[in-house]
Design a protein around this motif. Structure first.
Motif, PDB file in Angstrom:
ATOM      1  N   GLN A 131     -51.560  23.230  -1.452  1.00  0.00           N
ATOM      2  CA  GLN A 131     -50.335  23.146  -1.953  1.00  0.00           C
ATOM      3  C   GLN A 131     -50.907  22.968  -3.081  1.00  0.00           C
ATOM      4  OE1 GLN A 131     -49.372  19.967   0.093  1.00  0.00           O
ATOM      5  NE2 GLN A 131     -49.271  20.595   2.069  1.00  0.00           N
ATOM      6  N   ILE A 160     -51.194  16.575   9.153  1.00  0.00           N
ATOM      7  CA  ILE A 160     -51.410  17.698   8.567  1.00  0.00           C
ATOM      8  C   ILE A 160     -50.067  19.109   8.273  1.00  0.00           C
ATOM      9  CG2 ILE A 160     -53.022  19.949   8.886  1.00  0.00           C
ATOM     10  CD1 ILE A 160     -55.003  17.858   9.685  1.00  0.00           C
ATOM     11  N   LEU A 192     -55.147  15.805   4.352  1.00  0.00           N
ATOM     12  CA  LEU A 192     -55.188  17.506   4.385  1.00  0.00           C
ATOM     13  C   LEU A 192     -55.974  17.851   5.165  1.00  0.00           C
ATOM     14  CD1 LEU A 192     -52.729  19.070   1.566  1.00  0.00           C
ATOM     15  CD2 LEU A 192     -52.833  18.522   4.196  1.00  0.00           C
ATOM     16  N   LYS A 204     -56.088  23.969   3.296  1.00  0.00           N
ATOM     17  CA  LYS A 204     -55.098  24.104   3.054  1.00  0.00           C
ATOM     18  C   LYS A 204     -54.415  22.680   2.497  1.00  0.00           C
ATOM     19  CE  LYS A 204     -54.883  23.146   8.256  1.00  0.00           C
ATOM     20  NZ  LYS A 204     -56.888  23.693   8.232  1.00  0.00           N
ATOM     21  N   TYR A 205     -55.732  22.253   1.188  1.00  0.00           N
ATOM     22  CA  TYR A 205     -55.302  21.334   0.068  1.00  0.00           C
ATOM     23  C   TYR A 205     -55.214  22.600  -0.794  1.00  0.00           C
ATOM     24  CZ  TYR A 205     -55.952  18.901  -3.548  1.00  0.00           C
ATOM     25  OH  TYR A 205     -56.425  17.628  -4.883  1.00  0.00           O
TER      26      TYR A 205
END
Length: 412
Positions: free
Chosen positions: A396, A147, A361, A392-393
């Motif tokens: 990105q 992660i 992730l 978190k994804y």
């Protein structure tokens, strides 16, 4: 989530022959322990068991030995899918034939390069597909946090090892006239797999599209993603067949941080060595398949986009260095050739972002496995939406989608 169980055939009776053949002075097994290796979310396609043994030697001393056994999940649909994809025969082929061949090529020119753990074959048939390997953890090898992502040093160490692996495979194919076993040429798709893949992936990608609106992603990226998804099967089949006019290698096929193990000096923490594991998706194809997969899944976000071209150049320099060392006689691929191939095979980058990245992730406490994706209904859809709305994804996505669009990587 169903907890994986240890198959009953993983016992002393099956392992003892391996010890008798490979452990010098072996006398008997004092202690035998088996446990599921890794935590939730760390293994996605197989049951992975760690076998720890305390062996007594003929001189009266003892030695600790540890193996990793990968085997088929006890979920009927998952087992069927893995069988149709030929995961276990292919991975055993890579460990037993190709990795030793590539390592010998380097040894013959005075270079000591090792790509993965030692591989073994059981004498007693367990009546199940399996892969049996040395446990690299016993030697001190570890994964980095998937992660958090890899820093520049670890990213470049993995790319250096990848370039060595790709170069050896390219020279091997050149010397042997391109003759490879069917599983490495045909890849993971066959007539049986196509129907299953379409049935499984299309609904998941529709949920991905819905998540983009929830995540407030710019509508222009949503429209381009929808156009990509409309041709997903054609694109996968196209990418699965290597263009024999281009530079091709044997790709690892599943190169992300959990399949890369690093050894550090115990005193100063300096990175010493890198090994790859999990070759079940290896196939003969363009090297950009490994490059997209690794660089979009594994480095830290702050270097993933900012250093992408630098990483490609670093890989290319090491690839050319090793192709020359191994006397590759065909035209050497230029850096421009590599970038053009990255553009031509842009769908692989999109696919990696929309599939693999999301699972990587997810926090271990929230992790799901292949069983979750094979289910249908609202519960399964909620799990998939959780993947795609994970903060978190989403963080990105909001960096990588604009970067991909600026390079034309979201265009058909």
């Amino acid at each position: 989530m169903m907890t994986a169980s240890i198959p009953p055939w993983i016992n002393e009776n099956h392992i003892i022959d391996v010890l008798e053949e490979n452990l010098q002075g072996f006398k008997s097994i004092n202690k035998f322990k088996s446990c599921i290796a890794g935590g939730a979310g760390e293994n996605y396609q197989s049951v992975i068991v760690r076998v720890q043994i305390n062996a007594e030697l003929k001189d009266g001393s003892t030695k600790d030995v540890s193996f990793i056994i990968k085997t088929v999940p006890q979920i009927e649909q998952a087992a069927m899918m893995l069988a149709m994809m030929g995961h276990f025969p292919k991975e055993n082929l890579m460990y037993s034939k190709y990795l030793p061949t590539f390592e010998k090529m380097y040894t013959e020119i005075g270079q000591e390069i090792t790509f993965g753990p030692k591989h073994y074959t059981l004498k007693k048939n367990p009546e199940s597909d399996y892969v049996l390997l040395d446990d690299l953890c016993l030697e001190g090898y570890k994964n980095q946090n998937r992660i958090e992502g890899l820093d520049k040093e670890h990213t470049e160490a993995a790319l250096k090892k990848l370039a060595e692996f790709h170069a050896a495979s390219a020279v091997h194919c050149q010397v042997n006239g391109g003759e490879l076993e069917g599983p490495l040429v045909n890849g993971m798709f066959n007539d049986q797999m196509i129907g299953m893949f379409v049935a499984m992936m299309k609904p998941t990608l529709e949920i991905f599209l819905k998540s983009l609106e929830i995540n407030e992603i710019d509508s222009k990226y949503i429209e381009k993603a929808r156009a990509m998804i409309d041709v997903v099967m054609d694109k996968f089949i196209e990418l699965n067949k290597p263009n024999l006019k281009d530079f091709n290698v044997i790709c690892h096929g599943d190169l992300w941080s959990n399949n890369i193990m690093f050894l550090h000096d115990e005193v100063n923490g300096k990175l010493k060595e890198t090994r790859f594991v999990d070759f079940q998706l290896s196939r003969y194809a363009s090297p950009v398949i490994d490059l997209y997969y690794f660089l979009l899944t594994s480095p830290k976000l702050e270097i993933k986009v900012a250093n992408f071209d630098e990483f490609i150049q670093f890989y290319h320099e090491n690839l050319i260095k090793n192709l020359k060392l191994l006397n590759y006689s065909k035209k050497l691929p230029t850096l421009k050739d590599l970038h053009l191939d990255l553009l031509k095979k842009n769908f692989w980058g999109f696919s990696t972002l929309t599939n693999t990245c999301a699972g990587i992730l997810l926090d271990p406490s929230d992790a799901c496995n292949v069983e979750d994706f094979l289910k249908e209904g609202d519960a399964a859809d909620q799990i998939k939406m959780k993947l795609y709305t994970n903060p978190k994804y989403v963080k990105q996505l909001k960096v990588i989608l604009p970067w991909m669009d600026s390079r034309g990587l979201l265009d058909l």
